[in-house]
Design an enzyme around this catalytic site. Structure first.
Site, short mmCIF file in Angstrom:
data_model
loop_
_atom_site.label_atom_id
_atom_site.label_comp_id
_atom_site.label_asym_id
_atom_site.label_seq_id
_atom_site.Cartn_x
_atom_site.Cartn_y
_atom_site.Cartn_z
N GLY A 127 62.82 77.78 127.93
CA GLY A 127 63.05 76.46 128.53
C GLY A 127 63.09 75.37 127.47
O GLY A 127 62.13 74.60 127.33
N SER A 129 66.59 73.58 126.43
CA SER A 129 67.64 72.58 126.68
C SER A 129 67.39 71.79 127.96
O SER A 129 66.80 72.30 128.92
CB SER A 129 69.00 73.26 126.81
OG SER A 129 69.26 74.08 125.70
N GLU A 246 66.99 83.86 116.81
CA GLU A 246 68.02 84.07 117.84
C GLU A 246 69.42 84.12 117.21
O GLU A 246 70.31 84.80 117.70
CB GLU A 246 67.93 82.92 118.86
CG GLU A 246 68.78 83.09 120.10
CD GLU A 246 68.67 81.88 121.05
OE1 GLU A 246 67.92 80.92 120.72
OE2 GLU A 246 69.33 81.91 122.09
C1 FAD Z 1 75.33 81.52 127.42
C2 FAD Z 1 74.34 80.43 127.16
C3 FAD Z 1 72.99 80.70 127.32
C4 FAD Z 1 72.05 79.66 127.10
N1 FAD Z 1 70.74 79.95 127.33
C5 FAD Z 1 69.80 78.98 127.14
C6 FAD Z 1 68.44 79.24 127.41
O1 FAD Z 1 68.07 80.35 127.83
N2 FAD Z 1 67.55 78.26 127.21
C7 FAD Z 1 67.91 77.03 126.74
O2 FAD Z 1 67.03 76.19 126.53
N3 FAD Z 1 69.22 76.72 126.51
C8 FAD Z 1 70.17 77.68 126.69
N4 FAD Z 1 71.50 77.40 126.47
C9 FAD Z 1 71.88 76.03 126.14
C10 FAD Z 1 72.37 75.83 124.70
O3 FAD Z 1 71.32 75.92 123.79
C11 FAD Z 1 73.06 74.46 124.66
O4 FAD Z 1 74.19 74.54 125.51
C12 FAD Z 1 73.51 74.08 123.28
O5 FAD Z 1 72.40 73.81 122.47
C13 FAD Z 1 74.42 72.82 123.32
O6 FAD Z 1 73.83 71.79 124.03
P1 FAD Z 1 74.62 71.03 125.20
O7 FAD Z 1 75.20 72.06 126.12
O8 FAD Z 1 73.72 70.00 125.77
O9 FAD Z 1 75.86 70.34 124.48
P2 FAD Z 1 75.85 68.94 123.71
O10 FAD Z 1 74.66 68.89 122.82
O11 FAD Z 1 76.01 67.86 124.71
O12 FAD Z 1 77.14 69.05 122.82
C14 FAD Z 1 78.45 68.77 123.32
C15 FAD Z 1 79.43 68.87 122.16
O13 FAD Z 1 79.12 67.87 121.17
C16 FAD Z 1 78.93 68.49 119.90
N5 FAD Z 1 77.86 67.81 119.16
C17 FAD Z 1 76.68 67.37 119.65
N6 FAD Z 1 75.94 66.81 118.66
C18 FAD Z 1 76.66 66.90 117.53
C19 FAD Z 1 76.44 66.51 116.17
N7 FAD Z 1 75.31 65.92 115.79
N8 FAD Z 1 77.42 66.77 115.26
C20 FAD Z 1 78.58 67.38 115.63
N9 FAD Z 1 78.85 67.77 116.91
C21 FAD Z 1 77.91 67.53 117.84
C22 FAD Z 1 78.50 69.90 120.21
O14 FAD Z 1 78.79 70.78 119.12
C23 FAD Z 1 79.34 70.23 121.44
O15 FAD Z 1 80.64 70.60 121.06
C24 FAD Z 1 72.47 78.38 126.69
C25 FAD Z 1 73.84 78.13 126.51
C26 FAD Z 1 74.76 79.12 126.74
C27 FAD Z 1 76.22 78.83 126.57
#
Ligand code: FAD
Length: 386
Positions: A127, A129, A246
């Site tokens: 937990g 994100s 991971e």
């Molecule tokens: C299959 C899958 C399983 C997952 N499982 C888990 C889980 O079990 N537990 C958990 O906690 N999370 C989990 N996640 C979540 C995952 O860690 C997040 O989706 C990921 O960290 C990206 O965060 P976000 O989706 O909020 O995207 P955002 O952070 O909103 O990013 C959106 C876009 O902006 C870009 N971006 C953002 N900041 C920057 C920066 N500083 N510089 C350049 N580009 C940037 C990103 O690269 C992306 O393209 C999972 C995700 C997936 C796809």
């Protein structure tokens, strides 16, 4: 490459060949299970996890006192590699959570939590994100307020993308214990039982039809001080340790899986009786290059782990190489393999869809490049240069 030409051949420094032979013999007696009608993918993988554990094939590098086999990282990697090569349903993805507990949990917590995690008696989710905090994990707003009397915490907030929370017994939860302090000092980790009053899990459907993702709502959830993992404010370091483990291609059996898919593409092209699609040979050639680079890199990283190096920011390189190899490979597979595999509903199509997520889970590719720039190359941040 044949099925036996495994990518991670380290010779036999510590009885690895004997270990592979032991695993092959066990697999001969325990045929790979099939998914039952109506069984969710996560339930199927859990059944497989428990079967593997019954044979002693989970947690090879975890000390025996915590339910593992007390062997080395290389033994764990070898088992994952062999499982990938025999097309096993999957390697239980718990190594990174186990490492976080090994590094941060108290002796009592390790003894209580780790053996059950390895056995699959307790299923764990992560937990971290939140709706407003993925890449910017430090910006999380889930908050744990400490009570004045017996020191328990009251947690409020929301987590998002929590994989398989609906099947989980525990969540490795991050929450902010200080509202104002900087992230690296204000985030704390907890082992939260998912059935605790105030926790609501809402599954979300993914593009591949799987019910992996969940929202996790936390409303006045009581967490005991004894359920805190590490000290208050240790959560950021714990989170970085977790994601660094991971972001690797070693413990997952992925390398063997990619090797087998490449071989499948090669055979398909060699058997092709019609004109090959434009550019396909060079696309497969590029996949071979990606794969070989990944294998060479994985060998080096395994040797580093054997020498006692813990996972650090270099794992961002692993993650980028793995993502590139996997995504190009599945894109190419869609162009080469027969329709029944790559049409909607085909097994390779399902894997192709999941490969799209590789550039997001465990931290996006952009974030991995930022880490490489800042932590490995020590470049100034963009804001300082603009
Ligand atoms: C299959 C899958 C399983 C997952 N499982 C888990 C889980 O079990 N537990 C958990 O906690 N999370 C989990 N996640 C979540 C995952 O860690 C997040 O989706 C990921 O960290 C990206 O965060 P976000 O989706 O909020 O995207 P955002 O952070 O909103 O990013 C959106 C876009 O902006 C870009 N971006 C953002 N900041 C920057 C920066 N500083 N510089 C350049 N580009 C940037 C990103 O690269 C992306 O393209 C999972 C995700 C997936 C796809």
């Amino acid at each position: 490459m044949s099925d036996h030409d495994l990518p991670l051949d380290f010779g036999d420094p510590a009885g690895l060949e004997a270990l592979r032979a032991e695993l092959r013999a066990w697999l001969a007696d325990h045929p790979l299970p099939e998914r039952r009608a109506g069984e969710a993918p996560a339930e199927f993988l859990h059944r497989w996890h428990r079967l593997l554990h019954s044979g002693g094939w989970v947690g090879l590098d975890v000390p025996e006192e915590y339910g593992g086999r007390g062997l080395t990282a290389l033994h764990q990697v070898t088992v994952s590699d062999e499982l990938g090569a025999c097309r096993a349903p999957g390697v239980p993805r718990i190594g990174y959570l186990a490492h976080a507990l090994l590094e941060f949990a108290s002796q009592g917590q390790r003894t209580r939590l780790l053996p059950r995690m390895l056995a699959g008696d307790d299923v764990w989710c992560q937990g971290f994100s939140e709706p407003g905090a993925g890449s910017d994990l430090a910006g999380m707003s889930t908050h744990a307020r400490r009570s004045e009397d017996d020191g328990h915490y009251i947690v409020n907030g929301q987590k998002l993308w929590t994989s398989y929370a609906q099947y989980s017994d525990y969540c490795l939860l991050l929450a902010r214990t200080e509202r104002e302090a900087p992230a690296h000092a204000s985030i704390t980790a907890f082992a939260l039982p998912v059935d605790r009053a105030g926790v609501t899990v809402r599954p979300l459907k993914a593009a591949n039809g799987d019910d992996e993702f969940c929202e996790l709502f936390l409303d006045d959830v009581r967490i005991e001080a004894s359920e805190r993992i590490g000290a208050e404010g240790d959560g950021w370091r714990l989170a970085m340790t977790t994601v660094n483990y991971e972001r690797n291609a070693l413990d997952t059996g992925h390398l063997s899986k990619y090797g087998l898919l490449l071989e499948h593409l090669r055979q398909e092209l060699r058997g092709c009786r019609t004109e090959l699609p434009d550019g396909i040979v060079s696309a497969v050639g590029q996949c071979v290059v990606d794969y070989q680079v990944l294998v060479a890199h994985a060998r080096r990283r395994t040797a580093e782990r054997l020498a006692g190096q813990t996972a650090g920011p270099e794992s961002s390189v692993d993650k980028l190489l793995m993502t590139r190899a996997e995504q190009r490979l599945y894109e190419t597979a869609l162009r080469v393999l027969p329709d029944e595999l790559v049409r909607d509903g085909g097994t390779v199509y399902g894997e192709y869809l999941y490969s799209r997520a590789a550039s997001v889970y465990g931290g996006t590719s952009q974030i991995q490049r930022n880490i490489i720039a800042k932590r490995l190359l020590r470049l100034p941040s963009a804001s300082r240069t603009s």
